[in-house]
Design an enzyme around this catalytic site. Structure first.
Site, PDB file in Angstrom:
ATOM      1  CG  PHE A  81       6.679  -8.862   0.533  1.00 61.47           C
ATOM      2  CD1 PHE A  81       7.579  -9.090  -0.840  1.00 61.47           C
ATOM      3  CD2 PHE A  81       6.685  -7.866   1.257  1.00 61.47           C
ATOM      4  CE1 PHE A  81       8.973  -7.733  -0.601  1.00 61.47           C
ATOM      5  CE2 PHE A  81       7.839  -7.087   1.279  1.00 61.47           C
ATOM      6  CZ  PHE A  81       8.312  -6.719  -0.119  1.00 61.47           C
ATOM      7  CE  LYS A  82      10.816  -6.900   2.357  1.00 63.52           C
ATOM      8  NZ  LYS A  82      11.710  -5.759   2.713  1.00 63.52           N
ATOM      9  CG  ASP A  83       8.981 -15.346   5.197  1.00 58.05           C
ATOM     10  OD1 ASP A  83      10.122 -14.756   5.464  1.00 58.05           O
ATOM     11  OD2 ASP A  83       8.269 -15.293   5.532  1.00 58.05           O
ATOM     12  CB  THR A 114      15.066  -7.523   4.782  1.00 60.86           C
ATOM     13  OG1 THR A 114      14.039  -6.976   3.799  1.00 60.86           O
ATOM     14  CG2 THR A 114      15.755  -8.203   4.682  1.00 60.86           C
TER      15      THR A 114
END
Length: 435
Positions: A81-83, A114
């Site tokens: 989800f960091k993307d 991250t």
């Protein structure tokens, strides 16, 4: 930490219009609310470039598992989800560097996802070097693989002989050295960078619009979290007017946030190594931002509490403040054995394979569903292939790895192992910049 001077409110009429927006258009609208100085066309180009490399045109996909809904946030280039925020941040840095004609040195700490996302977002970009600290032998094999197989000259993965909290302390210490920070244009890439939070606010709005017919419907989000950034973005979305009922903080055995929500005690403990390593965090960076809003902008109270944390390792809030916390949040923690059992249960009942962090969110649903009203969305924060060892332990199957991961095994490793000290990291960064 920086917070915006004000929070833009999106009224009911605007919410109705936004329902029909595609993800990129919605991102332009919301980010522009916090950054009105930039031309919309310029911002749109930055955002379009940020999501061009995603493997799903919808950016975020949602699955209905009958009891709850699963929002997959991991269709970006590093399958986490960091993307969703980091790709935007990398392109934002590139735009600002060209505009200001400067070089920057990004430094960040990672508990797993991250780092690889940040590295991917800036690798090969002109005028940018990146230094990512990660805890030695305390992240998954694939997470390390994704960080250390990039040979571009501007990429510098650094393994630290310590845990994630140690890495984070080093980063914060470097940013507190004003001369070093300014002389070498240090820039944050962790969720202490406000741009990360702003970009994450977007998917809360997007998911809500996909699941509801009108703005009278309130929903719940269950968020696996360790550093409080992901769920804090949801908190900001709620303050902006999104009809969220409860935000559920799903922790693993490093449950400092769970203790805070349930009894008002935020007490630092020694970090445990768990099956969900990205959440093996005991001091949540964004918690300071939340305190600012909890205390209605009273900076002296925030400073006092942060000083208590520094001196005694704990923060305790009053019964009145705890009541305010519980208006927005619920929380549950998940043990290692519960992570495995939940992965088994989801696979048996829905034929879905989830990663260990998403497992924490689903287990929190099972524990708290009687307290939740309306639709509940569990955020799936990583592709299960990033944690094949845990999936194997739970299901006794070998999960197929995406081709983008398998090709990394053929590349050379680039990393350095340093002592757990500010000096060792500072000296290394200084020497690399001189080169």
């Amino acid at each position: 930490l920086l917070v915006p001077e004000g929070i833009p409110f999106i009224d009911d009429n605007a919410l109705k219009v936004l329902r029909d927006y595609k993800y990129v258009d919605l991102a332009v609208y919301i980010i522009n609310k916090f950054w009105p100085e930039v031309e919309t066309s310029v911002l749109a180009k930055i955002i379009e470039n940020s999501y061009r490399n995603f493997y799903n045109d919808r950016i975020v996909t949602i699955k209905d598992l009958r009891e709850f809904l699963l929002a997959e946030l991991y269709h970006g280039p590093t399958f986490a989800f960091k993307d969703l925020a980091m790709q935007f941040l990398g392109n934002l840095f590139e735009y600002l560097n060209k505009k200001r004609n400067i070089n920057i040195n990004i430094i960040g700490a990672t508990s797993g996802d991250t780092g690889s996302s940040a590295i991917y977002s800036v690798k090969g970009k002109a005028n940018i070097s990146i230094f990512i600290l990660y805890p030695y032998e305390k992240i998954s094999n694939i997470q390390e693989l994704q960080m250390t197989r990039h040979l571009e000259d501007n990429i510098h993965p650094i393994a630290i002989k310590g845990n994630f909290d140690d890495c984070q302390k080093i980063i914060k210490s470097l940013f507190m050295e004003k001369a070093f920070k300014e002389n070498y244009n240090l820039v944050a890439v962790n969720s202490i960078n406000w741009a990360r939070i702003v970009a994450q606010i977007v998917y809360y709005f997007y998911i809500y619009f996909q699941l509801t017919e009108n703005n009278d419907e309130r929903v719940n989000f269950i968020v696996p979290t360790g550093n409080f950034g992901n769920v804090f973005a949801g908190f900001m979305a709620k303050k902006m007017g999104l009809p969220i009922d409860k935000l559920v903080i799903a922790t693993n055995e490093n449950d400092i946030l769970n203790g805070f929500v349930n009894n008002g005690h935020y007490s630092v403990k020694k970090a445990k190594k768990t099956y969900s390593p990205s959440m093996d965090i005991t001091v949540a960076s964004n918690f300071e931002r939340y305190l600012y809003y909890l205390y209605e902008g009273d900076v002296s109270l925030v400073n006092s509490q942060m000083e208590n944390l520094k001196n005694s390792g704990s923060i305790i809030v009053s019964h009145e403040m705890l009541r305010k916390v519980k208006e927005d949040f619920l929380s549950a923690s998940t043990t290692n054995s519960e992570i495995l059992n939940t992965i088994k249960k989801v696979h048996k009942e829905y034929r879905e394979i989830v990663d260990p962090h998403t497992s924490c969110a689903i287990n929190a649903y099972y524990k708290l569903n009687d307290k939740l009203k309306g639709k509940t969305i569990c955020l799936a924060t990583a592709h299960p292939a990033k944690f094949p060892e845990v999936v194997k332990k739970a299901l006794d199957i070998d999960i197929d790895l995406p081709r983008e991961i398998t090709i990394l095994y053929k590349k050379k490793k680039k990393s350095i192992l340093l002592e757990n000290s500010v000096k060792s990291v500072k000296d290394y960064i200084f020497n690399q910049i001189r080169k």
